[in-house]
Design a protein around this motif. Structure first.
Motif, PDB file in Angstrom:
ATOM      1  N   TYR A   1       0.833  -1.202   0.000  1.00 38.24           N
ATOM      2  CA  TYR A   1       0.000   0.000   0.000  1.00 38.24           C
ATOM      3  C   TYR A   1       0.870   1.255   0.000  1.00 38.24           C
ATOM      4  N   ASP A   2       1.873   1.267   0.888  1.00 39.96           N
ATOM      5  CA  ASP A   2       2.771   2.428   0.972  1.00 39.96           C
ATOM      6  C   ASP A   2       3.493   2.656  -0.351  1.00 39.96           C
ATOM      7  N   GLN A   3       3.928   1.556  -0.967  1.00 40.42           N
ATOM      8  CA  GLN A   3       4.642   1.676  -2.240  1.00 40.42           C
ATOM      9  C   GLN A   3       3.732   2.249  -3.325  1.00 40.42           C
ATOM     10  N   GLN A   4       2.517   1.718  -3.409  1.00 37.33           N
ATOM     11  CA  GLN A   4       1.579   2.176  -4.434  1.00 37.33           C
ATOM     12  C   GLN A   4       1.185   3.635  -4.225  1.00 37.33           C
TER      13      GLN A   4
ATOM     14  N   SER B   1      -5.325   1.214  -4.096  1.00 38.33           N
ATOM     15  CA  SER B   1      -4.185   0.649  -3.366  1.00 38.33           C
ATOM     16  C   SER B   1      -4.659  -0.256  -2.242  1.00 38.33           C
ATOM     17  N   GLU B   2      -5.736   0.113  -1.588  1.00 37.25           N
ATOM     18  CA  GLU B   2      -6.296  -0.708  -0.516  1.00 37.25           C
ATOM     19  C   GLU B   2      -6.771  -2.050  -1.055  1.00 37.25           C
ATOM     20  N   ARG B   3      -7.421  -2.033  -2.215  1.00 37.94           N
ATOM     21  CA  ARG B   3      -7.921  -3.270  -2.817  1.00 37.94           C
ATOM     22  C   ARG B   3      -6.770  -4.237  -3.096  1.00 37.94           C
ATOM     23  N   GLU B   4      -5.678  -3.712  -3.629  1.00 34.73           N
ATOM     24  CA  GLU B   4      -4.502  -4.553  -3.895  1.00 34.73           C
ATOM     25  C   GLU B   4      -3.908  -5.070  -2.596  1.00 34.73           C
TER      26      GLU B   4
END
Length: 587
Positions: A333-336, A358-361
């Motif tokens: 998440y942080d990376q995205q 990002s949360e979904r991933e």
């Protein structure tokens, strides 16, 4: 670990020093790096029976695991050799060679029992190796299998039902392969050839009597039938003349007994092609980190005086892996977000959309790496952390936008403030000139892009701060009548109130967007959770069906044995009747 040369030789996995078992940290680190499913083949048996030779052949090498040439046992503890599986792509083969059981120098049966139990608990295929035939003496040597119910627990707190805890062993025990070295019998019964598997099946037949001697006879046989989901047998001729045995590892195949070479090839082909990836209760596939967790949990239990418990091991593994899954999801998440988000965003929705993607991933990554998330506590932890991350981004977005707008307002309106101080508007008509200038500067402010979500609020807040200044200019403007001054002051007050109301509506809109997003986020978590629960339910049902099938097979075998015994009794009875009639006729 995908390279064929990542582990050139075996390392000690579990050290056995003066009867104390300790997991080797270097070996554990090797397991931690294996992300693929592991096919774990362990071998156990008496000392000096050639266990290490078979394991080296499975590794495709002549040397590796230590081969001794004297009566003294070479292997101590449990040694491990990991390599890419030669027949299963994207799998890692883990070979475990154990120290000899019943070593006279050690004289510690309890220690041997733990080595035997660990080999079973860690493997997906367990090879029991001994010399000669399967007779009662061989069964007596296999007393370790009868002790498993005293060495291992399936459940941490067995319930009060009549179901024996050991009934659950079959759900996580490996395939049992019995290898017989220097086998000298002909595989035939009543002149008819039989297979090695049929020989094992006949050797495991139970006696129907219930006297103590029969119970002792049945004990090991019954445990093998009850605990292990599948059995297999291989027999091996003597590999070469006795004087060459101490150099067995260096001999070429052409120097060995051809029958032995063929039998070894058949054994290796079966083990490599038929052995499955290690699984635990619930049908969960084990990879390197999970195998590491099992090793640590079991060894720690033994060291602390407790019994190794599969349920506790799985829960400990789940807690460790689920914590790692949360961290992996958060890191993604942080990376995205770091790659996608450029603060300030123009709207709240823009930021929330980026967060949602990002949360979904992140949720998918968590679901992929997590298992047995009891009460979904780790998913809730992930949800809480993602919400905190979102709120932090929201606050950062607000601050960056506010700071940007403050600097821009100072840059645009700074000269106007200086003009006011210099008295530029302190003259007849100065107020209208001031208002005109304000309109021009507002247009200039609006034209500057990327001010962020606080653009309107910061402008309104700035203009509200200049309300007294505007009122003062109205009062000092000599070109206005008292009535006109009163009207202009009311207009200023009215515009200020309207601006405040606009700010309130903007704040309400942002809050509504956040609430709406929280609901969407919850639904996404719920969707992923539902899909996972359905998957776990299917896996559980499949595992339960497999166990039922195994138990049904076991019961069927017992009934077949009873049927065969009944047929034999009927045949004996008919024979007795015929003999009786013959005797009567003679008399």
């Amino acid at each position: 670990m995908a390279s064929a040369d990542f582990m050139p030789g075996p390392v000690c996995l579990i050290e056995n020093t003066e009867g104390q078992l300790v997991a080797n940290q270097d070996a554990l680190n090797i397991l931690s790096a294996i992300t693929q499913p592991v096919v774990v083949v362990a071998i156990a048996g008496s000392s000096r029976t050639g266990k290490s030779y078979l394991m080296n052949r499975l590794a495709g090498e002549k040397e590796g695991f230590s081969l001794g040439s004297t009566m003294q046992s070479h292997t101590k503890g449990i040694w491990m050799w990991c390599m890419p599986h030669p027949k299963k792509p994207n799998h890692t083969l883990v070979l475990l060679d154990t120290e000899g059981l019943g070593d006279v120098e050690k004289g510690d049966n309890q220690n041997d029992s733990w080595i035997f139990a660990l080999a079973i608990l860690l493997s997906s295929t367990f090879v029991y190796n001994n010399t000669g035939t399967i007779d009662q003496q061989a069964m007596d040597k296999l007393h370790y299998v009868t002790e498993l119910s005293d060495q291992i627990r399936a459940k941490s707190s067995p319930n009060d039902s009549k179901v024996d805890d050991s009934d659950n062993f079959v759900s996580f025990f490996p395939v049992f392969v019995w290898t017989l070295r220097d086998f000298c019998l002909d595989l035939e019964v009543n002149g008819q050839p039989i297979t090695a598997d049929e020989y094992l099946e006949r050797s495991l037949k139970l006696k129907q009597e219930t006297d103590p001697k029969s119970k002792s006879f049945n004990e090991a046989r019954l445990c093998i039938q009850k605990f292990f989901p599948k059995t297999k047998c291989f027999v091996f001729d003597r590999p070469t003349q006795r004087k060459y045995l101490k150099h067995l590892g260096q001999l070429q195949d052409k120097d060995l007994n051809p029958e032995f070479t063929e039998q070894v090839a058949e054994f290796c082909s079966y083990i490599l092609s038929q052995s499955s990836a290690k699984t635990i209760s619930g049908g969960i596939t084990v990879n390197g980190p999970r195998l590491r967790s099992l090793v640590q949990t079991f060894v720690n239990s033994i060291s602390s005086g407790d019994l190794p418990c599969m349920e506790n091991a799985v829960l400990a593994m789940a807690e460790k892996q689920n914590s790692a899954a949360v961290q992996k999801a958060i890191a993604h998440y942080d990376q995205q977000m770091g790659q996608k988000v450029q603060l300030p965003t123009e709207t709240v929705q823009e930021l929330l959309d980026l967060h949602m993607a990002s949360e979904r991933e992140a949720i998918k990554i968590f679901m992929k790496n997590a298992f047995k998330d009891v009460d979904h506590s780790f998913q809730k932890l992930l949800r809480d952390q993602l919400e905190a991350k979102r709120d932090d981004f929201y606050n950062q977005n607000m601050k960056v936008s506010s700071d940007c707008c403050k600097a821009l307002l100072q840059d645009i309106f700074g000269p106007l403030e200086e003009d006011v101080k210099q008295g530029t508007f302190s003259k007849p008509g100065g107020y209208h000139l001031f208002i005109q200038k304000i309109k021009e500067l507002k247009e200039k402010y609006y034209q500057v892009p990327k001010k962020g979500i606080q653009a309107e609020e910061m402008l309104i807040e700035y203009l509200q701060s200049k309300e007294d200044l505007a009122v003062g200019l109205v009062q000092n403007d000599q070109s206005l009548t008292e009535k006109e001054k009163e009207i202009e002051v009311q207009c200023i007050k009215s515009e200020s109130a309207e601006a405040a109301n606009k700010m309130l509506l903007e704040t309400k809109k942002k809050n509504e967007e956040m609430i709406k997003h929280k609901d969407k986020s919850f639904q996404e978590h719920l969707k992923q959770l539902t899909e996972r629960m359905e998957k776990e339910k299917a896996q559980l049902m499949a595992e339960q069906q497999r166990i039922l099938d195994l138990k049904l097979k076991e019961q069927t075998q017992i009934l077949e044995e009873i049927g065969k015994r009944m047929n034999e009794l009927h045949r004996d009875l008919r024979y007795s009747r015929r003999m009786y009639k013959s005797t009567c006729n003679i008399l």
